[in-house]
Design a protein around this motif. Structure first.
Motif, mmCIF file in Angstrom:
data_model
loop_
_atom_site.group_PDB
_atom_site.id
_atom_site.type_symbol
_atom_site.label_atom_id
_atom_site.label_comp_id
_atom_site.label_asym_id
_atom_site.label_seq_id
_atom_site.Cartn_x
_atom_site.Cartn_y
_atom_site.Cartn_z
ATOM 1 N N GLY A 210 102.324 51.701 91.543
ATOM 2 C CA GLY A 210 101.816 50.686 92.477
ATOM 3 C C GLY A 210 101.903 51.134 93.919
ATOM 4 O O GLY A 210 100.975 50.904 94.708
ATOM 5 N N ALA B 217 98.744 51.725 96.289
ATOM 6 C CA ALA B 217 98.534 50.985 97.536
ATOM 7 C C ALA B 217 98.125 51.921 98.664
ATOM 8 O O ALA B 217 97.237 51.607 99.469
ATOM 9 C CB ALA B 217 99.809 50.232 97.898
ATOM 10 N N CYS C 217 95.872 53.044 88.885
ATOM 11 C CA CYS C 217 97.324 52.883 89.034
ATOM 12 C C CYS C 217 97.955 52.512 87.698
ATOM 13 O O CYS C 217 98.999 53.056 87.310
ATOM 14 C CB CYS C 217 97.628 51.788 90.062
#
Length: 490
Positions: free
Chosen positions: A113, A117, A131
């Protein structure tokens, strides 16, 4: 038939008596300290394996969909940081599998994650499914590797190569709690208890045998197998602590204090950390696994290379010895190794067979009539020490370290080990083929108490200062010292 049957019936009772005398923690075969595996070094090996597994997971995920470099490199690095931060490599035997695998899932998900991002900020079109794909592949890879690590740890613990071996001084309530906890968790092996009040303590403490008084520990045969001595005393017994430390000053093994705290939480935390030796450290070397690994690699590289390169020289020396005098080519002698372990050190025979001195009761002197003609040459050139390369290969010795002395060696009519209280501290590391004392002029026989004290002082200076670069410096200085030391008696 009746006699045989009776013998078989008696055997279990004998075995049961032996097992009770050995105690509940004693493995079937005790492993000396030198054979044991560093937990921190093993953790680094596991980390390297996890890094490769995460890179493989990135490759698999990248085959399913295109991944940017941030996911290829950044996500595995972040996952490893999270694993270290959450204690994934503590190798805690008490941790439940559910919690362990939960940590792996969290690390994989958070790393995927976080990297995702960053990718989303750099490229708004980056798909979130990438992801999830990476996180799933990473979690599967980590679970596989950690199941493998668990199997490896189980085998190492079963063989006695990883679980720390302790002896306890003082049969106090703290010692009793420590033993009860160890019986429950099995994260340490407590091999025995030493207490000066044996009549009050009894023959054992929760099954762990009382092996004697504190003074008995100094020369006890169990020392080569003990990773650490733990003194358990009440915190207000300052004079008693000082007295015990003074008595145990000759012991080479590291010593720690486990105070008998009134605070149950503090006591529990101290006992929980004991498997990692995170106690109040008093004496003994604190080993660095990176240095030990580098030293072992250097030992193997130099000893194996020297055995190959010097094979013709060693064969010629062996042939000359056989021609010069009757008897075996090699001379074997019991000497002290790491933590007072008795090891058999090999040398080329330089004395007449009937005059061989296995206990070093008489130091070699100039024109010693016991030394043969070939013996004088190989002693003067140190060629007699070459068979000790085999001791280095087997791990009993190192290239650099204090020279191993014969057990019971006499110097000036007195036993050398009794002349200096800290004599055995030189056995806190493996003995060496060369060492700091040798390159500073203390080589060959030690004829007087002053010679012994100087040798021990130099050895202990090396024990405190040792490093990979100092070892290299000593190795480079050894040959010039040998060539320029023709006056030394050998």
């Amino acid at each position: 038939m009746a006699d045989d049957s009776g013998a078989h019936r008696a055997r279990p009772d004998t075995e049961a008596t032996g097992a009770a005398r050995r105690g509940p923690f004693r493995p079937e075969r005790l492993q000396p300290v030198r054979s044991r595996i560093s937990g921190s070094g093993l953790a680094r090996l596991f980390q390297a394996g996890d890094a490769l597994a995460l890179i493989l997971a990135s490759w698999i995920a990248g085959a399913a969909m295109s991944l940017p470099p941030v996911m290829w490199l950044g996500a595995p690095m972040l996952a490893l940081v999270l694993l270290v931060a959450t204690g994934a490599y503590s190798m805690n035997m008490r941790e439940r599998l559910r919690r362990r695998f939960g940590r792996l899932l969290i690390a994989a998900g958070a790393a995927g994650g976080g990297a995702g991002a960053v990718c989303g900020l750099l490229d708004p079109t980056f798909p979130a499914i990438a992801c999830a794909t990476w996180a799933a592949a990473a979690a599967a890879a980590l679970m596989f590797t950690h199941m493998a690590w668990g199997a490896v740890l189980g085998r190492l613990r079963a063989r006695g190569l990883l679980t720390p071996n302790l002896v306890v001084v003082g049969g106090t309530p703290a010692a009793q709690r420590l033993i009860r906890r160890a019986l429950r968790t099995r994260d340490v092996n407590i091999l025995g208890v030493f207490d000066d009040r044996r009549d009050r303590v009894g023959p054992d403490v929760h099954g762990v045998p009382v092996l004697g008084k504190t003074a008995d520990l100094i020369d006890h045969r169990i020392l080569p197998f003990v990773d650490r001595i733990v003194i358990t005393v009440p915190p207000r017994a300052g004079p008693r602590i000082a007295q015990l430390l003074e008595r145990l000053a000759p012991v080479p093994n590291p010593i720690s204090l486990l105070l008998d705290e009134d605070d149950e939480d503090a006591q529990s935390r101290a006992m929980g950390r004991i498997a990692d030796f995170d106690l109040m450290h008093v004496s003994g070397a604190t080993e660095r696994s990176g240095y030990l690994l580098a030293k072992r690699i250097l030992d193997l590289a130099l000893s194996l290379g020297a055995l190959v390169a010097l094979a013709p020289v060693m064969a010629a020396v062996a042939f000359a010895i056989k021609l010069d005098s009757p008897g075996p080519v090699f001379f074997r002698q019991k000497r002290h190794g790491l933590m007072n372990e008795e090891i058999t050190v090999w040398k080329f025979r330089s004395m007449r067979t009937e005059a061989s001195d296995h206990r070093a009761a008489r130091q070699v002197t100039a024109d010693d009539d016991r030394v043969t003609r070939v013996g004088r040459f190989i002693r003067r050139t140190s060629l007699d020490e070459l068979p000790q390369l085999f001791n280095i290969v087997t791990g009993e010795m190192s290239v650099v370290g204090p020279r191993p002395h014969a057990i019971g060696m006499l110097s000036g009519g007195a036993e050398a080990s009794k002349l200096v209280e800290t004599y055995a501290h030189r056995h806190r590391i493996k003995p060496g083929l060369t060492g700091w004392a040798a390159v500073n002029g203390s080589r060959g026989p030690v004829d007087t108490a002053a010679d012994v004290r100087r040798r021990v002082a130099l050895d202990l200076e090396y024990v405190e200062r040792r490093s990979f670069w100092l070892d290299l410096s000593i190795i480079l200085r050894t040959a010039p010292c040998l060539l320029g030391d023709s006056g030394a008696v050998r």
